[in-house]
Design an enzyme around this catalytic site. Structure first.
Site, PDB file in Angstrom:
ATOM      1  N   ASP A 234     -56.456  39.908 -12.599  1.00  0.00           N
ATOM      2  CA  ASP A 234     -57.088  40.672 -11.516  1.00  0.00           C
ATOM      3  C   ASP A 234     -56.070  41.678 -10.987  1.00  0.00           C
ATOM      4  O   ASP A 234     -55.018  41.292 -10.479  1.00  0.00           O
ATOM      5  CB  ASP A 234     -57.546  39.717 -10.403  1.00  0.00           C
ATOM      6  CG  ASP A 234     -58.234  40.429  -9.242  1.00  0.00           C
ATOM      7  OD1 ASP A 234     -58.491  41.647  -9.355  1.00  0.00           O
ATOM      8  OD2 ASP A 234     -58.499  39.764  -8.227  1.00  0.00           O
ATOM      9  N   ASP A 240     -50.436  47.430  -3.921  1.00  0.00           N
ATOM     10  CA  ASP A 240     -49.834  46.927  -2.683  1.00  0.00           C
ATOM     11  C   ASP A 240     -48.600  46.083  -2.985  1.00  0.00           C
ATOM     12  O   ASP A 240     -47.601  46.134  -2.265  1.00  0.00           O
ATOM     13  CB  ASP A 240     -50.857  46.098  -1.903  1.00  0.00           C
ATOM     14  CG  ASP A 240     -52.054  46.933  -1.483  1.00  0.00           C
ATOM     15  OD1 ASP A 240     -51.863  48.124  -1.180  1.00  0.00           O
ATOM     16  OD2 ASP A 240     -53.175  46.390  -1.462  1.00  0.00           O
ATOM     17  N   GLY A 275     -57.388  37.510  -6.581  1.00  0.00           N
ATOM     18  CA  GLY A 275     -57.141  37.760  -5.162  1.00  0.00           C
ATOM     19  C   GLY A 275     -55.951  38.670  -4.968  1.00  0.00           C
ATOM     20  O   GLY A 275     -54.965  38.609  -5.710  1.00  0.00           O
TER      21      GLY A 275
END
Length: 294
Positions: A234, A240, A275
């Protein structure tokens, strides 16, 4: 004992509503998904967790709603070691991001909600926190006036500023002039170039290119820092992770190219779990990973 890098992040805090599916739906199409999750997110919070797991002292400045999502996110961030004493609950809902993940790619719709309460006046009230930082990271999921105020305070105190210009919007030449590093992805870089003279961005631009790594744009040349090859599960939050790793490495004194290499390692490891925040690695994990790839 060595002092922890002081990283201040002014930014967004979201609850990510994640649907995993074999293919992205076309307009008007209904599909069965494979899995649904609710995960803590928001570019500000993601970058805060990334830097905190690496060992930084992270102050997060932002807002959550008065709903259950807000309470859950504050408890989660505290558990991750992020200082949330400057995150304030406001009336209304916490921001959400609806994310569809398919084949390692993702599409995202963000509803800002409480993130819109991060105003210039709110940031001004946190002046002392920003002034006592080693480095400040900003994104564009909060009002632009808040970003401008945070940059103004940081520059008055000679503090390094990283702007992750996502989601992209038009920025003033004055704002760009005060920022040390701008970290767009390739799509955001194209739009930045449309709105800015290239000279304004020289020496500031670090373009993230996913599996291709990053490019540092300096006068007359582009320095490519390759990505680490890894099987991604993912990619949500990888940018980030890079920004959190870059900030941490810069405060630790890494030269820019090495700091980008470090950020690439953090980003690579972040993609190995579902996530945006759950895959953020520790400094030990990054060191072990980088040593194994030398």
């Amino acid at each position: 004992m060595e002092q922890k890098p002081k990283v201040t992040i002014v930014g967004s805090i979201n609850m990510d509503l994640v649907t995993i599916t074999s293919q992205l739906p076309k307009v008007g199409e209904t599909l069965f998904g494979d899995q649904f999750q609710m995960n803590p997110g928001g570019k500000g919070a993601n970058q805060a967790v990334a830097a905190a797991r690496l060992g930084a002292h992270v102050q997060l400045i932002g807002c959550v709603g008065s709903d259950n999502f807000g309470k859950e996110l504050l408890a989660h961030l505290q558990n991750e070691g992020v200082d949330v004493s400057n995150v304030e609950p406001v009336t209304g809902s916490t921001a959400t991001a609806s994310i569809t993940v398919s084949g390692g790619d993702n599409s995202i719709i963000v509803v800002p909600a409480a993130n819109h309460s991060v105003t210039a006046a709110f940031v001004e009230s946190k002046r002392e926190v920003i002034a006592n930082s080693d480095i400040v990271i900003l994104q564009l999921e909060i009002p632009l006036e808040a970003v401008e105020k945070a940059v103004e305070i940081a520059k008055e105190n000679n503090i390094t500023v990283i702007l992750n210009p996502a989601p992209i919007q038009e920025l003033s030449a004055e704002l760009i002039s005060k920022i040390d590093y701008v970290t767009p992805n390739e799509h955001e870089q194209v739009l930045l170039k449309q709105n800015h003279n290239e000279k304004e961005l020289i020496g500031k631009l670090i373009v993230t290119k996913g599996s291709q790594g990053v490019s540092i744009i300096e006068a007359g040349q582009e320095i490519h820092v390759p990505a680490y090859k890894i099987d991604a599960i993912d990619t949500t939050g990888a940018g980030d992770a890079f920004n959190g790793g870059l900030a941490y490495a810069l405060v630790k004194g890494f030269p820019l190219r090495e700091a980008c290499k470090y950020g690439n390692a953090v980003a690579a490891l972040s993609t190995t779990k579902l996530g945006a925040q759950s895959g953020m690695p520790t400094a030990e994990e990054v060191a072990t990973f980088m040593n194994s790839r030398e």
